[in-house]
Motif scaffolding. Sequence first.
Motif, PDB file in Angstrom:
ATOM      1  N   ILE A  72       0.826  -1.203   0.000  1.00  0.00           N
ATOM      2  CA  ILE A  72       0.000   0.000   0.000  1.00  0.00           C
ATOM      3  C   ILE A  72       0.861   1.253   0.000  1.00  0.00           C
ATOM      4  CG2 ILE A  72      -1.860   1.204   1.201  1.00  0.00           C
ATOM      5  CD1 ILE A  72      -2.431  -1.488   2.657  1.00  0.00           C
ATOM      6  N   VAL A  73       0.679   2.088  -1.025  1.00  0.00           N
ATOM      7  CA  VAL A  73       1.393   3.367  -1.097  1.00  0.00           C
ATOM      8  C   VAL A  73       0.619   4.398  -0.289  1.00  0.00           C
ATOM      9  CG1 VAL A  73       2.187   5.220  -2.614  1.00  0.00           C
ATOM     10  CG2 VAL A  73       2.422   2.827  -3.332  1.00  0.00           C
ATOM     11  N   LEU A  74       1.299   5.021   0.669  1.00  0.00           N
ATOM     12  CA  LEU A  74       0.682   5.989   1.570  1.00  0.00           C
ATOM     13  C   LEU A  74       1.285   7.368   1.345  1.00  0.00           C
ATOM     14  CD1 LEU A  74       0.901   3.866   4.843  1.00  0.00           C
ATOM     15  CD2 LEU A  74      -1.117   4.166   3.385  1.00  0.00           C
ATOM     16  N   THR A  75       0.433   8.368   1.196  1.00  0.00           N
ATOM     17  CA  THR A  75       0.900   9.745   1.024  1.00  0.00           C
ATOM     18  C   THR A  75      -0.003  10.690   1.821  1.00  0.00           C
ATOM     19  OG1 THR A  75      -0.499  10.413  -0.844  1.00  0.00           O
ATOM     20  CG2 THR A  75       1.518   9.174  -1.377  1.00  0.00           C
ATOM     21  N   GLY A  76       0.472  11.914   1.948  1.00  0.00           N
ATOM     22  CA  GLY A  76      -0.391  12.964   2.459  1.00  0.00           C
ATOM     23  C   GLY A  76      -1.450  13.320   1.432  1.00  0.00           C
ATOM     24  N   PRO A  77      -2.351  14.266   1.759  1.00  0.00           N
ATOM     25  CA  PRO A  77      -3.517  14.529   0.919  1.00  0.00           C
ATOM     26  C   PRO A  77      -3.279  15.445  -0.265  1.00  0.00           C
ATOM     27  CG  PRO A  77      -3.621  15.873   2.884  1.00  0.00           C
ATOM     28  CD  PRO A  77      -2.418  14.998   3.044  1.00  0.00           C
ATOM     29  N   GLU A  78      -2.088  16.095  -0.327  1.00  0.00           N
ATOM     30  CA  GLU A  78      -1.873  17.019  -1.444  1.00  0.00           C
ATOM     31  C   GLU A  78      -0.393  17.180  -1.742  1.00  0.00           C
ATOM     32  OE1 GLU A  78      -3.078  21.016  -0.491  1.00  0.00           O
ATOM     33  OE2 GLU A  78      -2.628  20.738   1.633  1.00  0.00           O
ATOM     34  N   SER A  79      -0.124  17.525  -3.008  1.00  0.00           N
ATOM     35  CA  SER A  79       1.241  17.812  -3.445  1.00  0.00           C
ATOM     36  C   SER A  79       1.572  19.264  -3.123  1.00  0.00           C
ATOM     37  CB  SER A  79       1.368  17.565  -4.960  1.00  0.00           C
ATOM     38  OG  SER A  79       2.678  17.846  -5.402  1.00  0.00           O
ATOM     39  N   LEU A  80       2.688  19.471  -2.432  1.00  0.00           N
ATOM     40  CA  LEU A  80       3.107  20.810  -2.015  1.00  0.00           C
ATOM     41  C   LEU A  80       4.569  21.027  -2.377  1.00  0.00           C
ATOM     42  CD1 LEU A  80       1.656  20.739   1.611  1.00  0.00           C
ATOM     43  CD2 LEU A  80       0.741  22.105  -0.282  1.00  0.00           C
ATOM     44  N   THR A  81       4.888  22.224  -2.834  1.00  0.00           N
ATOM     45  CA  THR A  81       6.297  22.545  -3.030  1.00  0.00           C
ATOM     46  C   THR A  81       6.956  22.733  -1.667  1.00  0.00           C
ATOM     47  OG1 THR A  81       5.985  24.942  -3.093  1.00  0.00           O
ATOM     48  CG2 THR A  81       5.752  23.747  -5.188  1.00  0.00           C
ATOM     49  N   MET A  82       8.271  22.631  -1.659  1.00  0.00           N
ATOM     50  CA  MET A  82       8.987  22.905  -0.409  1.00  0.00           C
ATOM     51  C   MET A  82       8.748  24.349   0.038  1.00  0.00           C
ATOM     52  SD  MET A  82      12.623  20.933  -0.556  1.00  0.00           S
ATOM     53  CE  MET A  82      12.700  19.143  -0.449  1.00  0.00           C
TER      54      MET A  82
END
Length: 281
Positions: free
Chosen positions: A188-198
């Motif tokens: 299972i690939v787990l990520t946060g809810p959104e893509s954010l720049t540094m």
Amino acid sequence: MRVLVTGASGGTGSTLIGRLSDTGVEVRATSRRPDPQRWPGVDNVASDLGEPRTLRPALEGVDAVFLVSFAPPQVLGELAEEMAAAGVAKVVVLSTIDTTRTEPFVEYNKQRHLAVENAVIDGGFTTVCLRPGAFARNAIRFWARQIREHRSVGLPFPESQQAPIADDDIAAVAVEALTTSALDGQKIVLTGPESLTMREQVGLVGRAINASIDITLLSDAHARALYGQVLPPQYLDLLMAQWAFEVTESADVTQAVQVVTGRPATAFGDWAVSHRDAFLP
């Protein structure tokens, strides 16, 4: 049910101990240097995964293992044998999203984690592989000292994008994997809810501590000197290449946390608020 949590002193392991303890599951924690004062009421046992025989006392009577392994590949077979001999039925492996990627710069990390996954699968255990992307806590590891001391962060690639995931979200999924059969056999690939720049991540930390944080663009040499203070050479090379690559596209985002737990993954801004003390002088 008795669960052994390896890597108990790390961010995910320590968070998982708290969550498992709340479920009524009997928890045993192991690391090289356990701290009994940190988890009163939890059985703390010292071990070194690089020397699998040292795990025997920790494995006694254990039904399931949460495995965070940095053990060298040559001992992984012995590690699986020790778990099998102790009667362990299930192993939940903390792996990495890099196992799903094909870019050359992830190869070292990819193969290291695949070796652990495959050793467990080949050992005949019921297996769940959790493959998180970037950890939200990297903001503390990489930037907290800079922010505390200078209210500034040096970045080689400010527009590099990640979808940072909170340890609590990984732990919540791990609880389901360890205590139910719903995720058996899954990777299972787990990520946060959104893509954010540094740049956006630093801004959210600034909002959490109610302070303006400057960003300094670093050259390759200066970035390596700075981040080399907290990263071993292999990971420094990997991350520098990965950060450069991540400027070109948004980070992968999955809904796995919500699907498994029934609630959305923690937004990075909310994580920053709950960890604001780490960034304050």
